[in-house]
Enzyme design. Structure first.
Site, PDB file in Angstrom:
ATOM      1  N   VAL A   1       2.510  -0.603 -32.375  1.00  0.00           N
ATOM      2  CA  VAL A   1       3.681  -0.312 -31.545  1.00  0.00           C
ATOM      3  C   VAL A   1       4.775   0.308 -32.410  1.00  0.00           C
ATOM      4  O   VAL A   1       5.133  -0.247 -33.453  1.00  0.00           O
ATOM      5  CB  VAL A   1       4.212  -1.600 -30.877  1.00  0.00           C
ATOM      6  N   SER A   2       5.292   1.458 -32.000  1.00  0.00           N
ATOM      7  CA  SER A   2       6.431   2.111 -32.655  1.00  0.00           C
ATOM      8  C   SER A   2       6.131   2.330 -34.138  1.00  0.00           C
ATOM      9  O   SER A   2       5.191   3.038 -34.490  1.00  0.00           O
ATOM     10  CB  SER A   2       7.683   1.249 -32.433  1.00  0.00           C
TER      11      SER A   2
END
Length: 277
Positions: free
Chosen positions: A107-108
């Site tokens: 994520v990210s």
């Protein structure tokens, strides 16, 4: 050594593991031993507790998530690291856990690390899930005022400040539901300034653009359509450059994994159970 956190959900254990001299705080979710576990990489500054809502929504999948050095309960690394360093550390962790094959999600900030792991260890990474992420320094940037707030560790050390900026930097469901912001802030544990800076420096100059075309893993790219930090154009670029990939757009912001963990878990588990393309 077991972690004594009373808020750890059933089915998840948290422990400290010595990975070749670096202590890592690791969360391990139980599940079907016949399926490859999901190795997860969190966003910058994010402690593993922030992944608990998603982990608890996984129905039959084992999962592994750890605090990178200097974040949450993992002590600082003795030296600066690069994505390749953390990928190698993750491989050594899997060896300790006697796991030879995983699916990988990020994520990210953790999405860059997931891409690096898939490139570095193609025989270990079976499938790849990239959530709210980009190709590194070559990304299409968010608005400068949003990026400046994101780059400050204050959002993880001051929960009041996090509440005041969450809608602006994360977008999506955070814009209209204060209870989501409060729940997210409640799970945060402060990172050290040095640990946060080490994460920022790790990705300096890193990009996956030159080699994404060589990734062989079936890949799911997922992005929120209202993401102020990492605009959806980045997901479209990833899906265009990775040969065996599929793009899914979610009507939400940067942290739809947090705001709607069940729908996200259903999407990811469905992808992981698909027949090979």
């Amino acid at each position: 050594m077991s972690d004594s956190d009373l808020h750890t959900p059933d089915g998840i254990r948290v422990e400290m593991i010595d990975v070749r001299g670096q202590m890592l705080r690791v969360a391990i979710k139980s599940g079907d031993d016949a399926l490859p576990p999901l190795l997860m990489f969190n966003g910058i500054g994010a402690n593993l507790e922030l992944g608990f809502p998603f982990l608890t929504e996984l129905t039959n999948r084992r999962a592994i998530l750890f605090d990178v050095p200097g974040v949450g309960g993992s002590p600082m690394a003795s030296l600066p690291y690069r994505p390749s360093t953390l990928a190698r550390m993750s491989k050594h962790l899997l060896e300790i856990l006697e796991i030879g094959e995983v699916d990988v999600s990020g994520v990210s900030w953790g999405g860059g690390l997931a891409q690096q792991f898939a490139r570095q260890y193609p025989n270990i990474c079976r499938r790849l899930i990239l959530v709210s992420t980009s190709t590194g320094w070559t990304m299409v940037p968010g608005k400068p005022n949003v990026l400046s707030k994101m780059s400050s560790i204050k959002r993880y050390t001051d929960k009041g400040y996090m509440r005041s900026i969450a809608a602006e930097i994360y977008g999506g469901a955070f814009r209209g539901d204060d209870t989501l912001i409060n729940q997210h802030a409640a799970g945060m544990k402060p990172s050290s300034n040095a640990g946060y800076m080490m994460q920022l420096l790790a990705m300096t100059g890193w990009t996956s653009v030159p080699w994404l075309w060589r990734l062989k893993q079936p890949t799911l790219v997922v992005s929120g359509t209202d993401d102020p930090l990492i605009p959806v154009a980045n997901a479209k670029l990833l899906a265009r450059l990775i040969p065996n990939s599929r793009l899914e757009l979610i009507d939400d912001g940067h942290l739809f994994v947090v705001t709607d963990p069940k729908a996200t878990a259903d999407l990811i588990e469905g992808f992981l159970l698909e027949e090979a393309l």
